[in-house]
Design an enzyme around this catalytic site. Structure first.
Site, PDB file in Angstrom:
ATOM      1  N   ASP A  65       0.866  -1.182   0.000  1.00 13.96           N
ATOM      2  CA  ASP A  65       0.000   0.000   0.000  1.00 13.96           C
ATOM      3  C   ASP A  65       0.907   1.237   0.000  1.00 13.96           C
ATOM      4  OD1 ASP A  65      -2.004   1.849   0.165  1.00 13.96           O
ATOM      5  OD2 ASP A  65      -2.561   1.404   2.241  1.00 13.96           O
ATOM      6  N   ASN A 107      -3.170   3.390  12.682  1.00  8.15           N
ATOM      7  CA  ASN A 107      -4.283   2.451  12.755  1.00  8.15           C
ATOM      8  C   ASN A 107      -3.885   1.001  12.499  1.00  8.15           C
ATOM      9  OD1 ASN A 107      -7.261   1.868  12.792  1.00  8.15           O
ATOM     10  ND2 ASN A 107      -6.776   1.208  10.706  1.00  8.15           N
ATOM     11  N   GLN A 173      -3.159  -5.511   6.023  1.00 11.61           N
ATOM     12  CA  GLN A 173      -2.899  -4.407   6.963  1.00 11.61           C
ATOM     13  C   GLN A 173      -3.689  -4.596   8.257  1.00 11.61           C
ATOM     14  OE1 GLN A 173      -3.987  -1.491   4.000  1.00 11.61           O
ATOM     15  NE2 GLN A 173      -2.081  -0.367   4.301  1.00 11.61           N
ATOM     16  N   ASP A 175      -5.239  -4.183  11.765  1.00  8.77           N
ATOM     17  CA  ASP A 175      -5.394  -3.031  12.663  1.00  8.77           C
ATOM     18  C   ASP A 175      -4.763  -3.337  14.018  1.00  8.77           C
ATOM     19  OD1 ASP A 175      -7.061  -1.956  10.669  1.00  8.77           O
ATOM     20  OD2 ASP A 175      -8.401  -1.074  12.165  1.00  8.77           O
ATOM     21  N   ARG A 203       1.336  14.038   9.584  1.00  9.46           N
ATOM     22  CA  ARG A 203       0.034  13.900   8.948  1.00  9.46           C
ATOM     23  C   ARG A 203      -0.434  12.530   9.436  1.00  9.46           C
ATOM     24  NH1 ARG A 203      -2.259   9.792   5.460  1.00  9.46           N
ATOM     25  NH2 ARG A 203      -3.606  10.769   3.934  1.00  9.46           N
ATOM     26  N   ASP A 205      -2.483   9.386   9.657  1.00  9.85           N
ATOM     27  CA  ASP A 205      -3.276   8.608   8.707  1.00  9.85           C
ATOM     28  C   ASP A 205      -4.461   7.934   9.397  1.00  9.85           C
ATOM     29  OD1 ASP A 205      -3.383   7.268   6.004  1.00  9.85           O
ATOM     30  OD2 ASP A 205      -3.221   5.481   7.268  1.00  9.85           O
ATOM     31  N   TYR A 209     -10.356   5.472  12.956  1.00 11.42           N
ATOM     32  CA  TYR A 209     -10.634   4.029  13.081  1.00 11.42           C
ATOM     33  C   TYR A 209      -9.890   3.318  14.208  1.00 11.42           C
ATOM     34  CZ  TYR A 209     -11.552   5.580   8.307  1.00 11.42           C
ATOM     35  OH  TYR A 209     -11.950   6.299   7.215  1.00 11.42           O
ATOM     36  N   LEU A 210      -9.338   4.060  15.171  1.00  8.90           N
ATOM     37  CA  LEU A 210      -8.427   3.408  16.121  1.00  8.90           C
ATOM     38  C   LEU A 210      -9.103   2.387  17.036  1.00  8.90           C
ATOM     39  CD1 LEU A 210      -6.067   6.359  17.137  1.00  8.90           C
ATOM     40  CD2 LEU A 210      -5.955   4.842  15.151  1.00  8.90           C
ATOM     41  N   GLU A 247      -6.004  13.085   9.082  1.00 11.81           N
ATOM     42  CA  GLU A 247      -6.675  12.561   7.895  1.00 11.81           C
ATOM     43  C   GLU A 247      -7.941  11.852   8.367  1.00 11.81           C
ATOM     44  OE1 GLU A 247      -6.969   9.493   4.296  1.00 11.81           O
ATOM     45  OE2 GLU A 247      -6.242   8.908   6.253  1.00 11.81           O
ATOM     46  N   ASP A 313      -4.113   9.920  -3.339  1.00 11.12           N
ATOM     47  CA  ASP A 313      -5.184   8.928  -3.376  1.00 11.12           C
ATOM     48  C   ASP A 313      -6.157   9.258  -4.510  1.00 11.12           C
ATOM     49  OD1 ASP A 313      -4.367   7.329  -1.250  1.00 11.12           O
ATOM     50  OD2 ASP A 313      -5.284   8.676   0.220  1.00 11.12           O
TER      51      ASP A 313
HETATM   52  C1  NOJ Z   1      -5.047   6.822   3.699  1.00 13.54           C
HETATM   53  C2  NOJ Z   1      -3.894   6.967   2.759  1.00 13.54           C
HETATM   54  O1  NOJ Z   1      -3.908   8.270   2.233  1.00 13.54           O
HETATM   55  C3  NOJ Z   1      -4.014   5.903   1.700  1.00 13.54           C
HETATM   56  O2  NOJ Z   1      -3.066   6.083   0.686  1.00 13.54           O
HETATM   57  C4  NOJ Z   1      -3.888   4.554   2.362  1.00 13.54           C
HETATM   58  O3  NOJ Z   1      -4.096   3.530   1.415  1.00 13.54           O
HETATM   59  C5  NOJ Z   1      -4.894   4.400   3.505  1.00 13.54           C
HETATM   60  N1  NOJ Z   1      -4.948   5.552   4.360  1.00 13.54           N
HETATM   61  C6  NOJ Z   1      -4.544   3.219   4.367  1.00 13.54           C
HETATM   62  O4  NOJ Z   1      -3.396   3.519   5.121  1.00 13.54           O
END
Ligand code: NOJ
Ligand code: CA
Length: 553
Positions: A65, A107, A173, A175, A203, A205, A209-210, A247, A313
């Site tokens: 990712d 997360n 991924q 959590d 920043r 991320d 969702y924690l 974010e 994204d």
């Molecule tokens: C937000 C990020 O901007 C994105 O690129 C990522 O795939 C997801 N979070 C998961 O970490």
């Protein structure tokens, strides 16, 4: 920004630039950008006029990712250089007055992370409880799936562990379990580690969702806010002056909650605004933008929205109605390859068919709506994208520096590049690159650089001023006043592709002179009657309003 005592509110006057180390400049010809390369290009960023770099994740990662799947939180991906290279980069950035923040992925981790590896093989290991396990995949059934195109569930069966594990993003991924105090402590240590190395903030991320709780959406929970406040307290106590940017892709009232009472995030992305700017453009109607700005204000005094047009994204359409989403797909993503999950994976210039007036107008909005503008690398050149690359890679291609091989990004054999450069005829790197655009006085790059300069000159008004929308009958025209004390900036935009006329009633400015801010051109004085404008297709004006007794100039 000026020297002297450090300003704890520095971020409110800054322009941010989002950059991926991998994509910027390759110093050792292996096809992958790196920290020594980014360091070599710092002068470019200083000249552009930005003040703070946001680095995408650069930690050790299998890159499934693009680095948001971290395998080792305390080390740099060796392809990008060493910790020393990173320190040199930070030193060189700071020496030039640039701040640097980086992604902090709280997360989830990569399934390659030793924490998860230990957890899955050994049920007795203390690491087992660092993740969220279940014997069934039916817990927390009220939770939406975010990566709809690839994930069917937020649970994935792990045959080694003999249980399901919870994940809000990709199935690789897992959590972290924030109910476990050891996890909370470890993440605080990660924060301390990188701020000690010298970052100026994070920043953060995927912050909504924690925590998980049955019977909820598992988003924006009070427990999550409470932990984020602990992170902020730590930062304020141990690293004052560092900034946290959230974010949280949520509806307005839910995103606003991340500012807390000035005790959570100093900044949050204005996710609700972004798609509505694009909507207003194609609807040729200002309503969506006016409504959403009114819903996202006020915010606490020391806080700021991070405003963006595009990022790494897809252009997310999670927080719009189904009807609005259909409209957006119809307008901006007719080819199925342009869509991903609930969004559109295109860069800024291709999204608007490379229309120069539209690009300028969008930057006019980005730089004058309330908040901190955040640019995405390459968009200042009008870089193209490649919708045939998988995932979101089409908007993550190498930065284009010159007409040379590999766009001057790398001296590697072309086949080695981590992603191909853009060769689409309309956006070919041979013409669209820093060197070529710097030579052409009318290029987008030169124009964006100039606008940044003007924005800095108008900083107190645009960084701190109030906004008041002007109500005129022609809804194709968006007009607002940004004001701070006796200083006023009138901003007027023609959202439509046809020329239009507008009458703006400005009784309180009778006798004042609008001075066009980009050229310094004085316009006729405002009188008693409504002020009359004509605007070309997608034209915009910023006017400094000069009082009757102010000296001209
Ligand atoms: C937000 C990020 O901007 C994105 O690129 C990522 O795939 C997801 N979070 C998961 O970490
Ligand atoms: Ca390299």
């Amino acid at each position: 920004m000026s020297a002297g005592a450090p300003d704890p509110l520095w971020y409110r006057k800054a322009i941010f630039y989002e950059v991926s180390v991998k994509s910027f400049f390759d110093s050792n010809a292996d096809g992958i950008g790196d920290f020594p390369g980014l360091t070599q290009k710092l002068e470019y960023l200083v000249d552009l006029g930005v003040n703070c770099l946001w680095l995408l994740p650069f930690y050790r990662s299998p890159l499934k990712d693009d680095g948001y799947d971290i395998a080792d939180y305390y080390n740099i991906n060796p392809d990008y250089g060493t910790l020393e290279d990173f320190q040199t980069f930070l030193h060189e950035a700071h020496r030039r007055g640039l701040k640097v923040i980086a992604d902090l992925v709280m997360n989830h981790v990569s399934d390659q992370c030793p924490w998860f590896q230990e957890a899955r093989v050994n049920p007795k290991s203390p690491k087992r409880d660092w993740f969220v396990w279940s014997d069934t995949d039916r817990k927390y059934s009220g939770t939406r799936v975010i990566f709809l195109d690839t994930e069917r569930s937020n649970w994935t069966w792990d045959p080694v562990a003999g249980q399901y594990f919870w994940h809000r993003f990709y199935g690789h991924q897992p959590d972290l379990n924030y109910d476990n105090p050891a996890v909370r402590e470890e993440m605080k240590n990660v924060v301390r580690f990188w701020l000690k190395v010298g970052l100026d903030g994070f920043r953060c991320d995927a912050v909504p969702y924690l925590f998980e709780r049955e019977g909820t959406s598992c988003e924006n929970l009070p427990e999550t806010h409470a932990f984020l406040k602990e992170i902020r307290a730590l930062v304020d106590r141990e690293f004052p002056g560092c900034v946290l940017l959230a974010e949280a892709n949520q509806w307005p009232s839910d995103v606003k909650a991340y500012f807390g009472q000035e005790d959570e995030f100093q900044m949050a992305f204005n996710f609700p605004l972004m798609p509505r700017i694009f909507m207003a453009l194609r609807k040729e109607d200002r309503t969506a933008v006016v409504d959403i700005i009114q819903q996202t204000l006020p915010i606490p005094k020391s806080c700021a929205w991070g405003i963006f047009l595009r990022n790494h994204d897809e252009l997310t359409l999670e927080m719009v109605t189904d009807e609005e989403r259909d409209f957006m797909y119809h307008e901006y993503a007719r080819h199925p390859k342009m869509r991903l999950n609930l969004g559109i994976r295109r860069r800024l210039a291709p999204l608007v068919d490379d229309d120069r007036a539209t690009l300028e107008m969008l930057h006019g909005l980005l730089f004058s709506l309330p908040g901190v503008p955040i640019l995405y690398y390459g968009d200042e050149l009008g870089m193209g994208d490649n919708i045939y690359l998988g995932d979101r890679n089409g908007v993550r291609t190498p930065m284009q520096w010159s007409p040379d091989r590999n766009a001057g990004f790398s001296r590697a054999d072309t086949e080695l590049l981590y992603n191909p450069v853009i060769v689409n005829p309309n956006f070919h790197y041979e013409a669209r690159n820093v060197e070529a655009e710097m030579r052409l006085p009318t290029s987008l790059l030169r124009w964006v650089r100039y606008l940044i300069q003007v924005r800095h000159e108008l900083d107190p008004i645009l960084g701190e001023g109030e906004i008041r929308f002007l109500d005129l009958p022609n809804r194709k025209v968006l007009a607002y006043l940004r004001s701070r004390g006796s200083e006023h900036l009138l901003c007027v935009y023609n959202l439509s592709k046809s020329p239009t006329a507008a009458e703006i009633s400005l009784p309180e400015f009778n006798g004042w002179t609008p001075v066009e801010a980009l050229s310094g051109t004085p316009f006729p004085k405002i009188g008693e009657l409504p002020y009359f404008f004509t605007l070309g297709p997608h034209a915009f004006f910023w006017f400094r309003l000069q009082g009757p007794h102010e000296p001209a100039g």
